[in-house]
Design a protein around this motif. Structure first.
Motif, PDB file in Angstrom:
ATOM      1  N   ASP A 113       5.170 -18.259  -9.465  1.00 32.36           N
ATOM      2  CA  ASP A 113       5.801 -17.684 -10.655  1.00 32.36           C
ATOM      3  C   ASP A 113       7.282 -17.388 -10.403  1.00 32.36           C
ATOM      4  N   ASP A 114       8.038 -17.288 -11.461  1.00 33.81           N
ATOM      5  CA  ASP A 114       9.435 -16.832 -11.406  1.00 33.81           C
ATOM      6  C   ASP A 114      10.274 -17.643 -10.428  1.00 33.81           C
ATOM      7  N   ASP A 152      11.654 -19.855 -13.836  1.00 34.14           N
ATOM      8  CA  ASP A 152      11.884 -18.554 -14.449  1.00 34.14           C
ATOM      9  C   ASP A 152      12.651 -18.661 -15.757  1.00 34.14           C
ATOM     10  N   GLU A 205       9.164 -21.321 -18.282  1.00 37.48           N
ATOM     11  CA  GLU A 205       8.836 -20.071 -18.965  1.00 37.48           C
ATOM     12  C   GLU A 205       9.932 -19.708 -19.965  1.00 37.48           C
TER      13      GLU A 205
HETATM   14 MG    MG Z   1       7.292 -15.521 -14.660  1.00 34.85          MG
END
Ligand code: MG
Ligand code: C2E
Ligand code: MG
Length: 719
Positions: A615-616, A638, A672
């Motif tokens: 993630d990110d 991200d 995202e």
């Molecule tokens: Mg994220």
């Protein structure tokens, strides 16, 4: 010979062989003689020495009554005995030889010491002196002499020898001074400890050894104790001849000196320098932070308490500054603990360098420091110091070749205004620091009573969250992840919300950090994973083929619990198993994973069909090695890069690079935060296959997700 003896006892005469002139009545001469004999007898009886006569063979011919006192025998009991009969056999032999030689040479006996046995068996040391006796014809007839009891002197000498032996051989240093404080005697241990020889010490003042590490008051107290009680006990810092300091545990006592009324002082001491150093080290470790060497919370609390007492006494103010590095946790999570430690060491050194020597700078733990400013420091001065500390961090740090910036938030409390005791002053500086953080960080704030409320609110927040976890006040929302070209649903991300009884639905930003800090993330994370699995199971029939729900797992969960076991249990309990789930983790998971247990847990999950998304991506260390060496299937770019990508060259370049890299190693990519068609178009053009964002859908409650995506109409699009 026996006759002589009886006669001697009955009528003591001046001497053996002096003859007794015969006569009828007492003539004048005879009377004079009798007077002389009486006088002689009373003299013999009054002296403390034992007077005796022996013949040439050594057999007693006369004994004064004193022998009873000395050896327990009556004079008549010595009839027919020799002095050797009164000695232990070995001594009899030794003295026999000596006596034989003297007698043969007709030599006097001069203060010959010999051991005798008292009639009771107790040894008695006698000192014998005697002269040979000759008769009128010049014939040798024996000895006449005196014995005196020298046992006491012998015992005394023996005791003295023993004392000397102990004095010299003891491990403790002993130093004796006379009344004028001049050294009269030292032992070997004293020489060894001080490095001075006895010769160098005797005659000197013991001040020769002092280190000046003790104050004048210290010595004044020592002397007043000595003069009052004759004794003193304590530890002294002294100096060896080499100049080295050492600590001696000393006890001084007073003893009678060599002349009546004189006194000597005896110092017995041991070198406890090493012991002390060891004790000091233990003390240091207990009161200092091992990483930075700064005082720890325990010590600074004590020091602050003292400073407050002094300030109270003098009517002064005391300023306390609480300093917390901003975003340090992020640095630590991103670059790793070792790196974080280096930064802390550098920052601590720089910050403490800003303060004056008398100020105290302590590390309370983590990235929290406390400064106690010395002297009467009011708000203006405290503010100046706070800004100096903040400014000191403006210059970047170089840690292992990398350049980093950190800022700090500072809270100030001033005693007595903001608290009377150390605990409340520290708590209030802490509350002010939180306020500085909340107000945007990199600044300082002063404590105000309303902050007290904020601090207790934080505490209340924690117990509230605890209760919420226990009461299950959470729900999951699901945000669709779509295939960008056709906008077809392929996955969903489960995002937790707190259904707060008064404040309504709270976003994770409002409680996840607190949950991580307090460890509540473990039960909360477990609930999230179970709930997501349950939901997938419920939806199973209506979900597109290969559909997964991704679940966010925080690094703290890996650190504080067995995530592998959690998902194993879920897989066993739910019909879907791990094929229906994806774990969203961040790089922090690996940076805090020194033992490799998080990596192992993930491997195990992947082996059983689980999938992992990073993630990110782009916000942290973004290490390529993680992508290559760890079991990761998906990269989530991200939101911050997606936001800038259409217009901002750097974000655009980064997004394109990630996409090319992912493609080359066969990794899936999700972008995202797609909010606009412009974002979507850019990503599609750059070759990004999947995306998530408000453009497609906000995170939805389960029922809304179901209605929007799993209805018959939508289901018809399923592949
Ligand atoms: Mg994220
Ligand atoms: P995340 O995992 O990166 O989740 C994406 C966040 O971006 C979500 O915020 C989502 O609502 C938001 N988002 C999605 N599309 C857009 C968009 O187009 N624009 C904008 N501005 N935002 C968008 P949310 O739900 O507030 O969650 C925030 C973070 O909280 C998550 O970031 C995740 O790190 C964490 N989180 C959420 N749920 C959990 C959980 O169950 N466990 C753990 N450990 N962390 C969670
Ligand atoms: Mg996520």
């Amino acid at each position: 010979m026996g006759d002589d003896f009886e006669r001697s006892l009955g009528r003591p005469k001046a001497g053996l062989g002096d003859g007794d002139p015969d006569g009828d009545g007492p003539t004048d001469a005879e009377r004079a003689l009798a007077d002389g004999e009486r006088r002689f007898q009373s003299l013999v009886e009054s002296v403390s020495d034992w007077i005796w006569e022996v013949d040439e063979r050594g057999v007693y011919t006369y004994s004064s009554p004193k022998v009873l006192d000395l050896l327990g025998y009556a004079p008549e009991e010595l009839v027919g005995r020799t002095p050797f009969d009164l000695m232990p056999p070995a001594e009899a032999e030794r003295i026999g030889t000596v006596f034989g030689a003297l007698a043969a040479a007709r030599q006097p006996i001069v203060r010959l010491e010999n051991v005798n046995l008292h009639k009771s068996g107790r040894p008695v040391v006698l000192e014998t002196s005697g002269r040979p006796v000759f008769d009128d014809a010049g014939e040798f007839r024996g000895y006449r002499g005196v014995d005196r009891d020298v046992s006491e002197r012998w015992q005394h000498e023996a005791r003295h020898a023993l004392a000397e032996r102990v004095f010299q051989s003891t491990e403790d240093g002993i130093l004796v001074v006379d009344e004028a404080n001049r050294i009269v005697s030292v032992n070997a241990a004293c020489e060894r400890i001080t490095g001075y020889s006895a010769k160098e010490l005797v005659g000197q003042d013991p001040r020769l050894l002092t280190s000046k590490r003790q104050t004048r008051e210290f010595y004044a107290a020592l002397w007043s104790a000595l003069l009052e009680t004759g004794r003193w006990q304590g530890e002294l810092w002294n100096r060896r001849k080499s100049g080295d300091f050492y600590v001696q545990r000393t006890s001084i006592s007073t003893i009678p000196g060599p002349t009546p009324g004189a006194i000597w002082r005896v110092a017995v001491f041991s070198d406890v320098t090493r012991e002390r150093a060891h004790a000091e080290e233990i003390e240091f470790q207990a009161t200092h932070d091992p990483l930075t060497g700064l005082p720890n919370r325990r010590l600074v609390s004590v020091l602050l308490e003292r400073a407050l007492a002094r300030a109270h006494h003098d009517g002064m103010q005391t300023a306390v500054l609480m300093l917390d590095l901003d975003g340090f946790k992020h640095v630590n999570d991103t670059y790793g603990h070792h790196w974080g430690d280096q930064l802390l060491i550098h920052a601590a050194a720089r910050l403490s360098g800003c303060l004056r020597g008398a100020d105290t700078f302590a590390r309370l733990g983590g990235d929290e420091f406390l400064a106690v400013l010395d002297g009467d420091v009011g708000p203006e001065q405290a503010r100046a110091v706070a800004h100096k500390l903040i400014a000191e961090l403006q210059r970047s740090f170089t840690v292992e070749g990398a350049e980093v910036f950190v800022t700090a938030s500072v809270g100030v409390a001033i005693a007595p205004r903001d608290g009377a005791d150390a605990a409340s002053v520290i708590a209030h500086a802490d509350a002010a620091m939180y306020q500085a953080k909340a107000a945007g960080k990199n600044d300082c704030r002063f404590f105000t009573p309303s902050m007290h409320q904020a601090a207790s609110e934080r505490l209340r927040g924690e117990s509230e969250l605890r209760r919420a976890v226990a009461a299950g006040q959470f729900v999951l929302h699901y945000q669709p992840i779509v295939e960008l070209s056709e906008r077809r649903l392929v996955k969903a991300e489960a995002l937790v919300r707190w259904q707060h009884p008064e404040r309504g639905l709270l976003a994770p930003g409002q409680f996840i950090a607190l949950a991580e800090e307090t460890g509540l993330i473990v039960p909360l994370g477990a609930w999230v994973a179970q709930e997501a699995a349950r939901q997938v199971d419920v939806w199973r029939e209506r979900l597109p083929k290969g559909f997964r729900v991704s679940v966010n797992v925080s690094p703290a969960q890996f650190q504080r619990s067995d995530v592998g076991a959690l998902f194993d249990a879920i897989a066993q309990r739910c019909g879907v198993g791990l094929e229906g789930l994806e774990l969203e983790i961040t790089e922090g998971t690996f940076l805090q994973d020194s033992g490799g247990s998080a990596r192992d847990a993930l491997r195990r999950l992947v082996e059983r069909g689980g999938r992992v998304a990073l993630d990110d991506f782009g916000t942290g260390y973004s290490s390529l090695s993680y992508l290559l060496h760890l079991p990761i299937h998906t990269i989530k770019i991200d939101r911050s890069f997606v936001l800038g990508a259409p217009t901002e060259p750097r974000s655009r370049a980064l997004v394109e690079a990630i996409l090319r890299l992912a493609e080359s190693i066969g990794m899936e990519v999700v972008a995202e935060g797609i909010e606009t068609e412009q974002h979507a178009a850019f990503l599609l053009g750059a070759g990004c296959p999947l995306g998530q964002g408000y453009l497609f859908s906000k995170p939805l409650a389960a029922a809304d997700f179901e209605r929007g995506y799993l209805s018959e109409r939508v289901a018809a699009h399923r592949t």
